[in-house]
Write a protein that holds these residues in place. Structure first.
Motif, PDB file in Angstrom:
ATOM      1  N   THR A 234      -0.670  13.833 -14.937  1.00 27.59           N
ATOM      2  CA  THR A 234       0.668  13.888 -14.340  1.00 27.59           C
ATOM      3  C   THR A 234       0.926  12.746 -13.367  1.00 27.59           C
ATOM      4  O   THR A 234       2.057  12.298 -13.195  1.00 27.59           O
ATOM      5  CB  THR A 234       0.856  15.252 -13.631  1.00 27.59           C
ATOM      6  N   THR A 235      -0.122  12.282 -12.711  1.00 29.70           N
ATOM      7  CA  THR A 235      -0.004  11.103 -11.831  1.00 29.70           C
ATOM      8  C   THR A 235      -1.304  10.301 -11.902  1.00 29.70           C
ATOM      9  O   THR A 235      -2.337  10.815 -12.354  1.00 29.70           O
ATOM     10  CB  THR A 235       0.194  11.503 -10.338  1.00 29.70           C
ATOM     11  N   GLY A 236      -1.245   9.094 -11.384  1.00 26.46           N
ATOM     12  CA  GLY A 236      -2.456   8.289 -11.253  1.00 26.46           C
ATOM     13  C   GLY A 236      -3.373   8.879 -10.189  1.00 26.46           C
ATOM     14  O   GLY A 236      -4.597   8.816 -10.303  1.00 26.46           O
TER      15      GLY A 236
ATOM     16  N   VAL B 167       6.282   7.667 -14.434  1.00 28.74           N
ATOM     17  CA  VAL B 167       5.351   8.359 -13.537  1.00 28.74           C
ATOM     18  C   VAL B 167       4.382   9.144 -14.406  1.00 28.74           C
ATOM     19  O   VAL B 167       4.805   9.820 -15.357  1.00 28.74           O
ATOM     20  CB  VAL B 167       6.080   9.325 -12.573  1.00 28.74           C
ATOM     21  N   GLY B 168       3.103   9.054 -14.077  1.00 26.77           N
ATOM     22  CA  GLY B 168       2.080   9.751 -14.866  1.00 26.77           C
ATOM     23  C   GLY B 168       0.768   8.988 -14.707  1.00 26.77           C
ATOM     24  O   GLY B 168       0.716   7.976 -14.000  1.00 26.77           O
ATOM     25  N   GLY B 169      -0.285   9.478 -15.350  1.00 31.46           N
ATOM     26  CA  GLY B 169      -1.569   8.798 -15.216  1.00 31.46           C
ATOM     27  C   GLY B 169      -2.304   8.750 -16.542  1.00 31.46           C
ATOM     28  O   GLY B 169      -1.969   9.491 -17.479  1.00 31.46           O
TER      29      GLY B 169
ATOM     30  N   PHE C 192      -7.305  -4.501  -5.848  1.00 33.48           N
ATOM     31  CA  PHE C 192      -7.092  -3.744  -4.609  1.00 33.48           C
ATOM     32  C   PHE C 192      -5.603  -3.757  -4.291  1.00 33.48           C
ATOM     33  O   PHE C 192      -4.971  -4.815  -4.255  1.00 33.48           O
ATOM     34  CB  PHE C 192      -7.969  -4.305  -3.488  1.00 33.48           C
ATOM     35  N   SER C 193      -5.075  -2.549  -4.097  1.00 32.25           N
ATOM     36  CA  SER C 193      -3.631  -2.359  -4.230  1.00 32.25           C
ATOM     37  C   SER C 193      -2.808  -2.963  -3.107  1.00 32.25           C
ATOM     38  O   SER C 193      -1.634  -3.244  -3.293  1.00 32.25           O
ATOM     39  CB  SER C 193      -3.324  -0.871  -4.348  1.00 32.25           C
ATOM     40  N   THR C 194      -3.401  -3.163  -1.958  1.00 30.09           N
ATOM     41  CA  THR C 194      -2.625  -3.729  -0.852  1.00 30.09           C
ATOM     42  C   THR C 194      -2.792  -5.235  -0.800  1.00 30.09           C
ATOM     43  O   THR C 194      -1.837  -5.965  -0.525  1.00 30.09           O
ATOM     44  CB  THR C 194      -3.095  -3.113   0.488  1.00 30.09           C
TER      45      THR C 194
ATOM     46  N   CYS D  64     -11.353   1.212  -1.233  1.00 31.81           N
ATOM     47  CA  CYS D  64     -10.688   1.707  -2.441  1.00 31.81           C
ATOM     48  C   CYS D  64      -9.499   2.593  -2.069  1.00 31.81           C
ATOM     49  O   CYS D  64      -9.317   2.989  -0.920  1.00 31.81           O
ATOM     50  CB  CYS D  64     -11.678   2.440  -3.339  1.00 31.81           C
ATOM     51  N   HIS D  65      -8.709   2.908  -3.066  1.00 30.75           N
ATOM     52  CA  HIS D  65      -7.457   3.641  -2.862  1.00 30.75           C
ATOM     53  C   HIS D  65      -7.699   5.049  -2.304  1.00 30.75           C
ATOM     54  O   HIS D  65      -8.718   5.672  -2.592  1.00 30.75           O
ATOM     55  CB  HIS D  65      -6.722   3.734  -4.203  1.00 30.75           C
ATOM     56  N   ALA D  66      -6.719   5.526  -1.548  1.00 29.66           N
ATOM     57  CA  ALA D  66      -6.807   6.863  -0.923  1.00 29.66           C
ATOM     58  C   ALA D  66      -7.122   7.954  -1.946  1.00 29.66           C
ATOM     59  O   ALA D  66      -7.816   8.928  -1.629  1.00 29.66           O
ATOM     60  CB  ALA D  66      -5.486   7.176  -0.228  1.00 29.66           C
TER      61      ALA D  66
HETATM   62  C1  LIG Z   1      -4.910   1.793  -6.858  1.00 35.81           C
HETATM   63  C2  LIG Z   1      -4.050   3.001  -7.035  1.00 35.81           C
HETATM   64  N1  LIG Z   1      -4.585   4.107  -7.564  1.00 35.81           N
HETATM   65  C3  LIG Z   1      -3.855   5.208  -7.751  1.00 35.81           C
HETATM   66  C4  LIG Z   1      -2.538   5.261  -7.404  1.00 35.81           C
HETATM   67  C5  LIG Z   1      -1.777   6.532  -7.593  1.00 35.81           C
HETATM   68  O1  LIG Z   1      -0.964   6.447  -8.717  1.00 35.81           O
HETATM   69  P1  LIG Z   1       0.308   7.391  -8.882  1.00 35.81           P
HETATM   70  O2  LIG Z   1       1.400   6.768  -8.066  1.00 35.81           O
HETATM   71  O3  LIG Z   1       0.571   7.387 -10.329  1.00 35.81           O
HETATM   72  O4  LIG Z   1      -0.063   8.723  -8.370  1.00 35.81           O
HETATM   73  C6  LIG Z   1      -1.929   4.129  -6.889  1.00 35.81           C
HETATM   74  C7  LIG Z   1      -0.484   4.125  -6.603  1.00 35.81           C
HETATM   75  O5  LIG Z   1       0.009   4.166  -5.573  1.00 35.81           O
HETATM   76  C8  LIG Z   1      -2.702   2.970  -6.671  1.00 35.81           C
HETATM   77  O6  LIG Z   1      -2.172   1.887  -6.115  1.00 35.81           O
END
Ligand SMILES: Cc1ncc(COP(=O)(O)O)c(C=O)c1O
Length: 419
Positions: free
Chosen positions: A128-130, A270-272, A205-207, A155-157
């Motif tokens: 449903t989400t990432g 939106v989804g994963g 890395f997302s930021t 790493c991501h939250a």
């Molecule tokens: C590295 C990373 N992992 C996971 C997510 C979460 O993904 P989602 O927005 O589909 O829940 C994000 C998005 O913000 C992300 O940047």
């Protein structure tokens, strides 16, 4: 307001100590965001009226959008929109149930086959989400005290939250220095012979937009008989052959055990998604509560993502263009004297390193120059790493980019970040 907005946000620990019997006491004592609002310096939850790709409308103001993850510019693509509209007409807005029981739609299965084939892995799972991908993968696989989540510190939250769930079942967490394969190697070496590790990292890395050293991490993982999971939320569609992602770009795609991501960036929905070994995915989908007991990704969102996924492969110019746009901005910002870090992706951070100045620059860019970026301050980034996160899409024209550069130059000078 304290002169340090971010450290205020980081005082959650201190506030926790102040809480009394009433569980809301902490909330009542929390004034930071109201204070920031009163000063006109609150940057979060700003409602957009419209986000049509390279531009957006926020509070009546048309802005150049350098804050979205719409990397391929597909949220406005007629085929993507039509797919969502048709699916809502045919199948409705929700399956009102989890994948496990009544919530799996034929579209989930069709997309899983396509994802597995494209990603050259045995199996795929649509979630449903990432965020849920990371919760489910980590907590599904690590369920006892001999299981170790070996994670990159930055790493991501959602990886951290997946680990927290795993810890509740007894698993251990070990963090290795950011993007440091040698440190990962040392920490894997230090495990007991009967402990098994899942190495977890973002691909991009997302930021900061920095690439993970997947070559080094894969080598360390294999050397110690561990497994590796890469969250490639920001790699799909931007890097690798046909947009296959970071591991492909770095030549280690086959060696990565599990790759996950989101529909909410290049796939315009939106989804994963998760791909990898069939048995591992089979286990996760029957053992991760965060996946099993949550409603499935609605068919219109799956249909939109699937349409975007096809276009991503059919229109390679989009990937070229997003890279070219980001390269142009990165080079020009560096020439101006901004610190942009080691990014090689669609994300170009502008390091400010001072929290209040970061928010003030964000405000000046928006209100004086009609340019939208995302401010990141601790705890969203490490201390002294406050930055403006800018990101680029395939549908930004040169005129958008040049407007942005003009604004960044003016605001950078105004706040003494560049000379
Ligand atoms: C590295 C990373 N992992 C996971 C997510 C979460 O993904 P989602 O927005 O589909 O829940 C994000 C998005 O913000 C992300 O940047």
């Amino acid at each position: 307001m304290s002169n340090d907005l971010a450290s205020g946000i980081a005082t959650r620990g201190a506030l926790a100590r102040m809480t009394g019997k009433d569980i809301f006491a902490r909330a009542y004592a929390y004034t930071l965001t109201d204070d920031a609002r009163a000063m006109g310096m609150y940057p979060f939850f700003r409602p957009l009226d419209l986000n049509d790709g390279p531009e957006a409308v926020i509070e009546g103001r048309r802005v150049v959008m350098f804050g979205s993850n719409n990397y391929l510019g597909l949220t406005t693509h007629p085929k993507v929109r039509e797919a969502a509209i048709q699916a809502v007409k045919d199948y409705g807005p929700s399956m009102t149930g989890s994948r496990l029981v009544n919530g799996s739609h034929r579209l989930h299965h069709v997309f899983e086959e396509k994802l597995a084939h494209f990603m050259k892995k045995e199996a795929a799972l649509v979630t449903t989400t990432g965020y849920q991908v990371n919760l489910a993968t980590i907590s599904g696989l690590l369920q006892n005290k001999k299981s170790v989540a070996m994670i990159d510190k930055q790493c991501h939250a959602s990886i951290y939250d997946g680990v927290r769930l795993a810890q509740a079942a007894g698993a251990q967490m070990v963090r290795f220095h950011h993007n440091n394969a040698a440190d990962l190697d040392r920490r894997l070496e230090a495990l007991q012979p009967d402990e098994g590790a899942l190495v977890c990292t973002d691909g991009v890395f997302s930021t900061e937009g920095e690439l993970a050293d997947l070559k080094g991490m894969v080598a360390a993982t294999k050397k110690h008989g561990a497994r590796i999971f890469v969250d490639d939320a920001h790699g799909l569609g931007v890097l690798g052959e046909k947009g296959r992602g970071t591991a492909d770009f770095l030549g280690v795609h086959d060696e990565v055990d599990l790759i996950g991501g989101t529909f909410s960036k290049s796939l315009a929905s939106v989804g994963g998604w998760l791909v990898g070994d069939r048995k591992a995915i089979e286990y996760i989908k029957h053992n991760a509560a965060s996946f099993m007991f949550a409603a499935s990704c609605p068919p219109p969102q799956v249909a939109a993502a699937m349409a975007a996924f096809e276009i991503m492969q059919e229109e390679p110019w989009r990937m070229e263009k997003v890279r070219e746009n980001a390269r142009y901005m990165r080079d020009e910002l560096r020439k101006m004297g901004f610190e942009t870090g080691p990014t090689e992706t669609a994300i170009v951070p502008i390091y400010v390193r001072q929290d209040l100045t970061t928010v003030a620059m964000w405000k000046a860019l928006l209100e004086e120059h009609n340019v939208y970026v995302n401010p990141f301050i601790p705890p969203g980034v490490p201390p002294k790493s406050a930055l403006l996160r800018t990101s680029y899409t395939a549908t930004h024209e040169k005129s958008h980019l040049d407007r942005g550069l003009e604004a960044f130059r003016a605001v950078g000078k105004q706040f003494g970040i560049i000379s």
